[in-house]
Design an enzyme around this catalytic site. Structure first.
Site, PDB file in Angstrom:
ATOM      1  N   GLY A 160      51.075  19.413  41.628  1.00 35.24           N
ATOM      2  CA  GLY A 160      50.587  18.104  41.415  1.00 35.24           C
ATOM      3  C   GLY A 160      49.512  18.139  40.355  1.00 35.24           C
ATOM      4  O   GLY A 160      49.027  17.090  39.822  1.00 35.24           O
ATOM      5  N   CYS A 207      43.108  30.343  39.646  1.00 36.66           N
ATOM      6  CA  CYS A 207      43.220  31.555  39.081  1.00 36.66           C
ATOM      7  C   CYS A 207      43.198  31.464  37.627  1.00 36.66           C
ATOM      8  O   CYS A 207      42.205  31.864  36.904  1.00 36.66           O
ATOM      9  CB  CYS A 207      44.009  32.494  39.642  1.00 36.66           C
ATOM     10  SG  CYS A 207      44.246  34.196  38.900  1.00 36.66           S
ATOM     11  N   SER A 238      42.422  25.973  47.035  1.00 36.23           N
ATOM     12  CA  SER A 238      41.108  25.541  47.333  1.00 36.23           C
ATOM     13  C   SER A 238      40.492  25.009  46.433  1.00 36.23           C
ATOM     14  O   SER A 238      40.924  25.073  45.174  1.00 36.23           O
ATOM     15  CB  SER A 238      40.534  26.911  47.880  1.00 36.23           C
ATOM     16  OG  SER A 238      40.096  27.848  46.794  1.00 36.23           O
ATOM     17  N   TYR A 282      30.496  37.072  45.033  1.00 38.98           N
ATOM     18  CA  TYR A 282      31.013  37.631  43.708  1.00 38.98           C
ATOM     19  C   TYR A 282      31.212  36.671  42.628  1.00 38.98           C
ATOM     20  O   TYR A 282      30.877  37.017  41.515  1.00 38.98           O
ATOM     21  CB  TYR A 282      32.452  38.414  44.019  1.00 38.98           C
ATOM     22  CG  TYR A 282      33.561  37.300  43.762  1.00 38.98           C
ATOM     23  CD1 TYR A 282      34.115  37.070  42.784  1.00 38.98           C
ATOM     24  CD2 TYR A 282      34.004  36.844  45.175  1.00 38.98           C
ATOM     25  CE1 TYR A 282      35.350  36.416  42.916  1.00 38.98           C
ATOM     26  CE2 TYR A 282      35.114  36.202  45.062  1.00 38.98           C
ATOM     27  CZ  TYR A 282      35.644  35.887  44.081  1.00 38.98           C
ATOM     28  OH  TYR A 282      36.875  34.946  43.979  1.00 38.98           O
ATOM     29  N   GLY A 300      29.031  34.056  41.964  1.00 43.05           N
ATOM     30  CA  GLY A 300      27.675  34.049  41.572  1.00 43.05           C
ATOM     31  C   GLY A 300      27.100  35.116  40.764  1.00 43.05           C
ATOM     32  O   GLY A 300      26.543  34.920  39.743  1.00 43.05           O
ATOM     33  N   HIS A 309      42.065  64.949  33.281  1.00 44.04           N
ATOM     34  CA  HIS A 309      40.416  65.334  32.689  1.00 44.04           C
ATOM     35  C   HIS A 309      40.555  65.097  31.229  1.00 44.04           C
ATOM     36  O   HIS A 309      41.150  65.626  30.541  1.00 44.04           O
ATOM     37  CB  HIS A 309      40.219  66.744  33.045  1.00 44.04           C
ATOM     38  CG  HIS A 309      38.701  67.109  32.517  1.00 44.04           C
ATOM     39  ND1 HIS A 309      37.689  66.708  32.996  1.00 44.04           N
ATOM     40  CD2 HIS A 309      38.398  68.033  31.520  1.00 44.04           C
ATOM     41  CE1 HIS A 309      36.692  67.193  32.616  1.00 44.04           C
ATOM     42  NE2 HIS A 309      37.050  67.718  31.399  1.00 44.04           N
TER      43      HIS A 309
END
Ligand SMILES: Cc1cc2nc3c(=O)[nH]c(=O)nc-3n(C[C@H](O)[C@H](O)[C@H](O)COP(=O)(O)OP(=O)(O)OC[C@H]3O[C@@H](n4cnc5c(N)ncnc54)[C@H](O)[C@@H]3O)c2cc1C
EC number: 1.8.1.4
Length: 554
Positions: A106, A113, A219, A257, A259, A524
């Site tokens: 839409g 994201c 959301s 997270y 904020g 390493h």
């Protein structure tokens, strides 16, 4: 889980050049939201004819393989409502499986994201990380570097975030088009068990039928009552990511997270920050020991103060030369505590599911606080809901993984995602990451179920690579069962923690235990040796079998 067995350009070449089913379905290739866009997908663009040919070949091959029988009287095998990362991940996996797939969007492809979340925020955080480093004279000197002064151009920083979002958005769109997903523009409404209408708001003129429907509508920012948003001085992350201003003093309401990441950005760009947090401690979602350390590293040395145990009951935007006014009340007694006067306020109090107007009442689905109540297979009634809209774990990669899991089920393979193996990260400087249970959660579970837990920790201060970067601040912590070697949770605060967590999350997902992973070899000097040390420090009862057939910590 997200491994790429061959490069995407190689996969694309296979798609474009071959009509053999076995050649066009590269083994082990998983199309998972955020992985794919990072690789860029221009090379995946193919002609419409190639797409059509591929679709029919793959459909036939897959029908034979998966036992699905094409669209059989339906317009589509799968219709997804919402083209965020969840919908995108599901769509790509569906075409890989040979399902005739459409996705209805839409607004713009990429959802939260890509357009208003992970992607632009990480672009701003990349800038804030560099700014912070360049402005840290002590840090620079310790490396022998002299940097006269570091400054920034606000609009250019904003453009960087915006350009990245556009690029990733077009990568996402191209990847779906190239693989034959039909992208249908409009608001989708479910009108029957296997029927969806879509079109402009109020005019859902087009109707399609689908054997399966996935809701992936995501959301929106949650704004508590009493807070007036003007988008200029009182705003949510949607506005903040445009970086239209860098206020001298900004209150951030909510220390989760989102904020915390914004506090990293704003302080690096010169703002002073005041956190307003309803709970008694900052960063309430994190393992308490990590939150305490984060306070020492990410809050105390910066221009940040905070009020905990208070609600912002009323926030009025700046007007007529007056500042933003924030009324604070005690979270428990509800008594007025004080009024803050600041230049701006960012409301980071969580996210609300976006399920209005979806037509759920037409199929007798009753939401819970707006969330679609799904079971462990993301199923409700006879359809599926993935991502933020189901509220299980509001993260991009969780949405995408849920989408892939659902497609597997649609194709006849039972698949339950172990949400406790899904990592989470906060991209501050340094970063925080976690997977599985926090220490209090693990202790509570252990008490109930009657076993012991042990905790081991390693410091970044002992890691050569971190010290070479002069970034020795940080800690990794593992919570595990000493009787079985099961990893219950891993929490990391330190340089590149977000990248380091995957060894632990994959171990949990695959059921690998401490007594096995401690023998894995790490290059390493690398930061991964922080985890190597952690695994080696764990003490598991002798005589415990190391063969595991099922993922643990579910
Ligand atoms: C500032 C911020 C930073 C974040 N950072 C991270 C991060 O670093 N890592 C991470 O994992 N997560 C992060 N997130 C969370 C992440 O963005 C979400 O978890 C993720 O976007 C959820 O994906 P989704 O597919 O469920 O929904 P969304 O991405 O929200 O997509 C839903 C899509 O559905 C469309 N839609 C809705 N209703 C309809 C309808 N009826 N018809 C048609 N289309 C519809 C919407 O327009 C939208 O495009 C962040 C979020 C924010 C706000």
């Amino acid at each position: 889980m997200y491994s790429t067995a061959m490069s995407l350009s190689a996969a694309a070449a296979a798609v474009a050049s071959s009509s053999r089913p076995d050649a066009i379905r590269p083994a082990g290739l998983r199309f998972c939201g955020l992985r794919r866009e990072a690789l860029g997908l221009r090379s995946l663009q193919t002609s419409p004819q190639a797409v059509a040919a591929r679709r029919s070949v793959v459909a036939a091959a897959s029908a034979a393989e998966n036992g699905t029988a094409g669209s059989g009287g339906f317009d589509y095998d799968l219709v997804i409502i919402g083209a965020g990362v969840g919908g995108h991940g599901a769509a790509l996996h569906a075409v890989e499986k040979g399902l005739k797939t459409a996705i209805i969007e839409g607004d713009v492809v990429g959802g939260t994201c890509v357009n208003r979340g992970c992607v632009p925020s990480k672009a701003l955080l990349a800038v804030s990380g560099k700014m912070r480093e360049l402005r840290d004279e002590h840090h620079m000197k310790s490396l022998g570097l002299q940097v006269p002064s570091a400054g920034y151009d606000r609009q250019a920083v904003a453009d960087h975030a915006n350009n990245l979002a556009s690029k990733i958005r077009s990568n996402l769109t191209n990847s779906m088009k190239a693989l034959g997903v039909d992208i249908l523009n409009g608001i989708g409404t479910i009108v029957g068990k296997q029927k969806v209408r879509y079109g402009k708001v109020g005019f859902p003129d087009n109707e399609i039928s689908a054997r399966n429907i996935i809701i992936a509508t995501g959301s929106v920012p949650f704004v508590p009552k009493g807070i007036e948003i003007d988008g200029k001085t009182v705003f949510t992350s949607d506005h903040a990511l445009k970086l239209e201003s860098v206020p001298d003093w900004i209150a951030i309401v909510g220390s989760g997270y989102i904020g915390l990441e914004f506090s990293d950005v704003y302080t690096a760009l010169g703002s002073e920050v005041t956190f307003v947090e309803a709970l008694d401690q900052l960063m309430p979602g994190f393992d308490p020991e990590i939150a305490k350390l984060a306070q020492r590293i990410l809050i105390n040395p910066r221009k940040i103060d905070y009020h905990t145990g208070v609600f912002a009951s009323k926030i009025t935007p700046a007007k007529d030369g007056k500042p933003v006014l924030i009324e604070l009340i005690d979270a428990k007694t509800k008594e007025h505590k004080e009024t803050l006067e600041v230049d701006a306020a960012l409301i980071a109090t969580g996210r609300a599911p976006f399920t209005k107007g979806l037509g759920l009442e037409n199929i007798n689905v009753v939401t819970q606080r707006g969330f679609v109540p799904v079971d462990e297979r993301m199923q409700v009634s006879n359809l599926y809901c993935i991502g933020d809209a189901n509220g299980k774990l509001m993260l991009a990669h969780a949405a995408s993984a849920q989408g892939i899991s659902v497609v597997e089920q649609i194709c006849g393979k039972d698949n339950i995602l172990n949400h406790l193996s899904i990592p989470a990260a906060c991209f501050t400087h340094p970063e925080i990451s976690m997977v599985g249970l926090t220490e209090p959660q693990a202790r509570e579970k252990a008490d109930k179920e009657g076993y012991e837990v042990s905790v081991v920790k390693t410091s970044f201060k002992a890691n050569t690579k971190a010290l070479a970067e002069n970034e020795g601040d940080g800690l990794a912590k593992m919570i595990y069962r000493p009787d079985t070697g099961e990893i219950l949770g891993v929490h990391i605060l330190g340089l590149h923690a977000a990248d380091l967590i995957h060894e632990a999350s994959n171990a949990i997902a695959l059921g690998t235990r401490v007594q096995d992973i401690k023998f894995a070899v790490h290059a390493h000097p690398t930061l991964s040796e922080v985890l190597d040390e952690l695994f080696k420090a764990a003490k598991v009862s002798s005589g415990v079998s190391s063969s595991v057939s099922e993922p643990v910590a579910a």
